[in-house]
Structures are given as structure tokens and as C-alpha cells.
Design a protein around this motif. Structure first.
Motif, short mmCIF file in Angstrom:
data_model
loop_
_atom_site.label_atom_id
_atom_site.label_comp_id
_atom_site.label_asym_id
_atom_site.label_seq_id
_atom_site.Cartn_x
_atom_site.Cartn_y
_atom_site.Cartn_z
N MET A 176 150.68 -11.68 -66.30
CA MET A 176 151.55 -12.26 -67.24
C MET A 176 151.76 -10.97 -68.27
O MET A 176 151.01 -10.32 -69.16
CB MET A 176 150.35 -13.86 -67.97
CG MET A 176 150.83 -14.76 -67.53
SD MET A 176 149.36 -15.43 -67.63
CE MET A 176 151.19 -16.21 -68.78
N PRO A 177 153.32 -11.64 -69.17
CA PRO A 177 153.48 -10.55 -70.11
C PRO A 177 152.62 -10.75 -71.26
O PRO A 177 152.01 -12.13 -71.60
CB PRO A 177 154.90 -11.61 -70.71
CG PRO A 177 154.78 -12.00 -69.54
CD PRO A 177 154.21 -12.65 -68.52
N VAL A 178 152.69 -9.91 -71.85
CA VAL A 178 151.31 -10.22 -72.84
C VAL A 178 151.76 -10.85 -73.97
O VAL A 178 150.92 -11.77 -74.77
CB VAL A 178 151.15 -8.67 -73.69
CG1 VAL A 178 150.31 -8.64 -75.11
CG2 VAL A 178 150.73 -7.97 -72.44
N CYS A 179 153.57 -11.15 -74.76
CA CYS A 179 153.80 -11.51 -75.61
C CYS A 179 154.93 -12.15 -74.55
O CYS A 179 155.72 -11.82 -74.46
CB CYS A 179 153.84 -11.45 -77.00
SG CYS A 179 155.04 -11.92 -77.43
N GLN A 180 155.09 -13.85 -74.99
CA GLN A 180 156.47 -13.92 -74.53
C GLN A 180 157.71 -13.65 -75.01
O GLN A 180 158.88 -13.73 -74.56
CB GLN A 180 156.76 -15.76 -74.94
CG GLN A 180 156.55 -15.83 -76.30
CD GLN A 180 156.48 -15.08 -77.30
OE1 GLN A 180 154.56 -15.32 -77.01
NE2 GLN A 180 156.51 -15.32 -78.97
N THR A 216 159.64 -10.12 -74.69
CA THR A 216 159.43 -8.68 -74.12
C THR A 216 160.23 -8.30 -74.06
O THR A 216 160.20 -7.38 -73.52
CB THR A 216 158.93 -10.05 -72.49
OG1 THR A 216 160.32 -10.61 -71.73
CG2 THR A 216 158.09 -10.31 -72.14
N PHE A 221 158.82 -12.31 -64.72
CA PHE A 221 159.12 -13.17 -64.58
C PHE A 221 158.86 -12.85 -66.66
O PHE A 221 158.48 -13.64 -67.23
CB PHE A 221 158.68 -14.39 -64.57
CG PHE A 221 157.95 -15.22 -63.61
CD1 PHE A 221 159.20 -16.61 -62.82
CD2 PHE A 221 157.88 -14.74 -62.31
CE1 PHE A 221 159.39 -16.24 -61.29
CE2 PHE A 221 157.43 -14.26 -60.50
CZ PHE A 221 159.00 -15.39 -60.39
N PHE A 222 160.06 -12.33 -66.91
CA PHE A 222 160.00 -11.93 -68.44
C PHE A 222 161.39 -12.73 -69.03
O PHE A 222 162.54 -13.15 -68.22
CB PHE A 222 160.54 -10.60 -68.79
CG PHE A 222 159.31 -9.78 -68.42
CD1 PHE A 222 157.97 -10.28 -67.37
CD2 PHE A 222 159.61 -8.27 -68.05
CE1 PHE A 222 157.07 -9.32 -67.20
CE2 PHE A 222 157.74 -7.45 -67.83
CZ PHE A 222 156.95 -7.86 -67.41
N ARG A 223 160.80 -13.02 -70.60
CA ARG A 223 162.14 -13.55 -70.72
C ARG A 223 163.06 -12.80 -71.28
O ARG A 223 162.88 -11.87 -71.60
CB ARG A 223 161.38 -14.07 -72.27
CG ARG A 223 162.20 -15.59 -72.63
CD ARG A 223 161.60 -15.39 -74.37
NE ARG A 223 161.72 -14.73 -75.47
CZ ARG A 223 161.47 -15.07 -76.69
NH1 ARG A 223 160.91 -15.40 -77.00
NH2 ARG A 223 161.82 -13.51 -77.99
N LYS A 224 164.29 -13.40 -71.17
CA LYS A 224 165.71 -12.62 -71.45
C LYS A 224 165.73 -13.26 -72.99
O LYS A 224 166.27 -13.93 -73.36
CB LYS A 224 166.45 -12.69 -70.30
CG LYS A 224 167.05 -12.18 -69.37
CD LYS A 224 165.65 -13.19 -68.52
CE LYS A 224 165.08 -12.52 -66.93
NZ LYS A 224 163.93 -14.13 -66.27
#
Lengths: 172, 278
Positions: B62-66, B68, B104-107
Motif C-alpha cells: 500500500m502507499p505509505v501515505c495517502q 502520494t 492505486f495511488f491518489r491523483k
């Protein structure tokens, strides 16, 4: 570690003290800058918010998309101070409180105290821990805002710290 | 002359972005673990949660932090390399686009006025430098904005000197308080021009936590600034304590006789940085 389940009773909120570490479970709603702007526009027009504000908790967050097999992607808190322009108005609608990261303004702190609400600090940058503790995520408003839309989240044992309690107590 | 298809640069950006979004650098993890030993109460709770988060991100991919971040790409291209294929800008953006979708990283990139999201996290913030040789070095730094928002640029006068530089650094961290997710990593640019100074500060953030500038007078500023910052007592997440910053990294460049630019670029504790040489 104190375990809390939403919705919180007034007594439960009043029993919390700044600096306490807690684990919170239950329903919260995400909202960031753009969603807040729209909340206030709705209230100004006399329209309803997309969630019942009475006793509700807002989570200042915008999640990553959910990969297969997960309810939600990484979902840590965003900087709460950006929501100072909106928080006092929403607290007057009956919010139980907010979850975010970092200090908020004196005006927001006063509103928390006047309304008997609480502000929890989530650990900024721990997005994987929070995302992994989300059991369900459902978009309830503003799909055009993408990650900035309003999501109803079912969370399980969110690690939080009471930052501002309902008595004016201030961890910062 | 060496020929290189920009598709290879695109694929390298893709791989770096995916790894960076999910991984804390080893020097960051080490610094956090050392800091945790020195804290108690809510500050310790924060650091323990942050360390656990690194493990969860790795195990669950998962991404470490949302957040990204904005995709910062620093490219050094050897002048003996002849690039073929898609234009470089398109190749880099394509790598970012694919990584942010597949990971699935935030844009998080939008128009500054309409706030309309570009939906694929492009454009990347791309810096290109032409250097000697026939290699291409690519560095990828996903930059979150909780900390970027707390960054500052100062056009000091030469008279303000070393003490002015230290004051600029410490004031920036003090005013940021709990907002940029402390413990922070502080990148400082000293000298150059208005824009060049800011780039130096960003490049300073690509150094490992705990690294020391080889110039003794610059290293002295790094040490002194870190000591003063940690004496502020802001602590992890603003919960008070001994660790407000994990490190201060300064880079210098010659400047004009009339000026002393100082840029302070704040990085949160989620230090994510990957690089590769093609």
C-alpha cells in the motif's frame, strides 16, 4: 488504551481529556477543502448536508483508490488547519467532532468547547495503518471531486490522540 | 554516442514511482526508530504508529501515505546520449500516469484556479540537467503538500549572514508547528537565484537522512539548525518531545554580491525517494 465506538454519547465525549490515546471504531465521513466549501453553500441555501450532522464525526482525509480485495486504499489525515474556515459553522450543526492532523484555530477550539465536541489527532503519514483499518467505504456525495468526495467509512480501531477536548484542553 | 529510447526512461520512472510510493528510505526508517527511543507518551505513540505504518505499507503493498504527492522527477542526461522515441516530457508523464493507476495511488494534481483534477497525477514536476558522459540518472521524489505548503523562501541581505540563515530555517519550522507532519526533514538551499535557490532546497531533500555536507562551514549550519529546531519542543506530530526534525540538509551555490537567498523546503517524516542510472 481507551476503546471508543461511534456514535459517542455526550457523556463519553465529555469524559475525554487532551493527550489521551484512544482506538475509535464506527462510522465517520471524509471531507476535505472542496467538500467543505460545498457543505457551507448547501447550508446557506437552506439545503440538507449529504450526511446527518448530529453527532457525526468528520475525517479530514482523501483516500487512495481501493485495490482489489480491500475496502479502501491508504487513508491518513490531512492538515486540519485548512478547514478552520468551515469547522465552527459545521460544529453548530451538531457534529460530535472531527479527526485530522495538526493544530486548529482559536475560533475552532472555542466552537468545540461551546458545542461540547472533540477533536482527535490521527497520526499524519500513517496512511497504510488507517487504510487497513477501514472495513467499508461508500461514496455518499460529490463524485466529481474524486478522492475529495464525501465517503462514509466504517473504521475499526483507528489509533488516535485526543488533541482538543470539550473542556478547552489542548494537547498542542 | 549512445542511443536510448525514451520508452526506457518511461519504464524506469514507472518502476521508481511505484517503489517510492510504498517505501520509506532505509535512512528515514532508521532515524525514526532512533527517535522513538527518545520519546514517551503521545509522541512515542505517534512514532510507533509511523514505524508500524512502514511495515504495513511494505507487507500490504500500500502507499505509505495517502498523499502520494506531486511527482518530482530529477533527470541528469549525459551529453553523449541521443534520445529517440516519444518526446521526453511525454515519456516521463506516461511513466507517472501508469504507476499512479497501477499502484492505486491518489491523483492529487489539479488546475490552480478551477481546482479541476487532471485525473492521472500528471504533469510531473520535471527538472532536466545536461551533464557529461553517456548515462541517464533518474531520481523520483513523491512530494506531499502538507509539508510543501509550509516551505518558505527568504531573500536575505548579505549582512544577515549565517545567523540570518539559521533564523530563516528555525522560524520556518516553528511557524509550521504541527501542520507538516513532524518529525520533518528540512532541505535548505543557500545562494543561487530566487528560483535556483528553491531547486537547491529540493535537491537537498534527495540526500540521505544523517548525511553531512562536505563543506565544514555548511555542515556547521546543518548541525546548529538541527539542534535549535529540536530545542523548539514541537515534537512528533506536534505532541511535544525531543524530535521535531530528523535532519537538516543544506546545499549551497554561488550567488550575487547583493544577495543571500535562502529556501527552506519542508519534507514530512514519510521520506520516499528512489533513483536509478540507465
Amino acid at each position: 488504551m481507551k476503546e471508543l465506538t461511534l456514535p459517542l454519547s455526550k457523556e463519553e465525549i465529555l469524559s475525554l481529556r487532551a493527550g489521551e490515546c484512544v482506538e475509535l471504531s464506527g462510522t465517520v465521513y471524509t471531507a476535505r477543502d472542496c467538500a467543505h466549501k460545498r457543505f457551507l453553500e448547501l447550508l446557506e441555501k437552506g439545503e440538507k448536508l449529504p450526511f446527518d450532522p448530529k453527532g457525526a464525526f468528520l475525517y479530514y482525509a482523501g483516500p487512495c483508490p481501493a485495490p482489489a480485495g480491500k475496502a479502501c486504499g491508504s487513508c491518513g489525515p490531512t492538515t486540519s488547519a485548512r478547514m478552520n474556515a468551515y469547522a465552527p459553522r459545521l460544529l453548530k450543526e451538531g457534529l460530535g467532532g472531527m479527526i485530522g492532523k495538526g493544530e486548529m484555530s482559536a475560533e475552532t477550539r472555542n466552537a468545540l468547547q461551546e458545542c461540547g465536541a472533540v477533536y482527535f489527532a490521527a497520526i499524519g503519514g500513517a496512511g497504510a495503518v488507517y487504510g487497513n483499518a477501514i472495513r467499508r467505504a461508500e461514496l455518499v456525495a460529490f463524485p466529481d471531486l474524486l478522492s475529495e468526495g464525501v465517503y462514509r467509512l466504517e473504521v475499526e480501531r483507528f489509533p488516535l490522540v485526543v488533541a482538543y477536548d470539550a473542556h478547552g484542553g489542548n494537547l498542542y | 554516442m549512445r542511443t536510448l529510447d525514451t520508452k526506457e526512461i518511461s519504464n524506469a520512472v514507472y518502476a521508481l514511482a511505484l517503489k517510492a510510493g510504498r517505501t520509506l528510505t532505509e535512512s528515514c526508517r532508521h532515524a525514526l526508530a532512533c527517535a522513538a527511543e527518545k520519546e514517551t507518551g503521545a509522541a512515542r505513540f505517534a512514532l510507533d504508529t509511523i514505524l508500524e505504518n512502514g511495515e504495513v505499507a511494505r507487507a500490504e503493498e500500500m502507499p505509505v501515505c495517502q498523499d502520494t504527492g506531486m511527482a518530482v522527477v530529477l533527470l541528469s542526461i549525459g551529453q553523449e546520449v541521443f534520445l529517440t522515441g516519444d518526446p521526453l516530457r511525454e515519456a516521463v508523464d506516461d511513466g507517472v500516469r501508469r504507476a499512479y493507476a497501477d499502484g492505486f495511488f491518489r491523483k492529487s494534481i489539479c488546475d490552480p484556479l478551477t481546482r479541476k483534477n487532471t485525473r492521472d497525477n500528471t504533469p510531473a514536476h520535471l527538472h532536466v540537467e545536461i551533464v557529461g558522459g553517456d548515462r541517464v540518472e533518474i531520481a523520483f521524489l513523491p512530494k506531499g503538500f502538507g509539508s510543501e505548503n509550509m516551505s518558505r523562501l527568504f531573500m536575505l541581505t548579505p549582512a544577515e549572514g549565517k545567523e540570518g540563515i539559521l533564523k530563516a530555517i528555525v522560524d520556518t519550522v516553528r511557524e509550521a508547528g504541527s501542520r507538516p507532519c513532524p518529525p520533518v526533514y528540512v532541505g535548505v538551499g543557500i545562494g543561487g537565484s530566487f528560483d535556483g535557490c528553491a531547486l537547491l532546497a529540493k535537491k537537498a531533500l534527495t540526500r540521505e537522512v544523517g548525511s553531512v555536507n562536505p563543506r565544514e562551514d555548511v555542515a556547521e549550519i546543518e548541525r546548529e539548525a538541527l539542534a535549535r529546531i529540536n530545542a523548539l519542543g514541537i515534537g512528533p506530530q506536534g505532541f511535544h518531545g525531543n524530535t521535531t526534525a530528523l535532519g537538516v540538509s543544506c546545499e549551497v551555490a554561488p550567488t550575487h554580491i547583493a544577495g543571500l537567498p535562502v529556501a527552506v523546503n519542508i519534507q514530512c517524516h514519510c521520506i520516499r525517494f528512489e533513483k536509478v542510472t540507465l
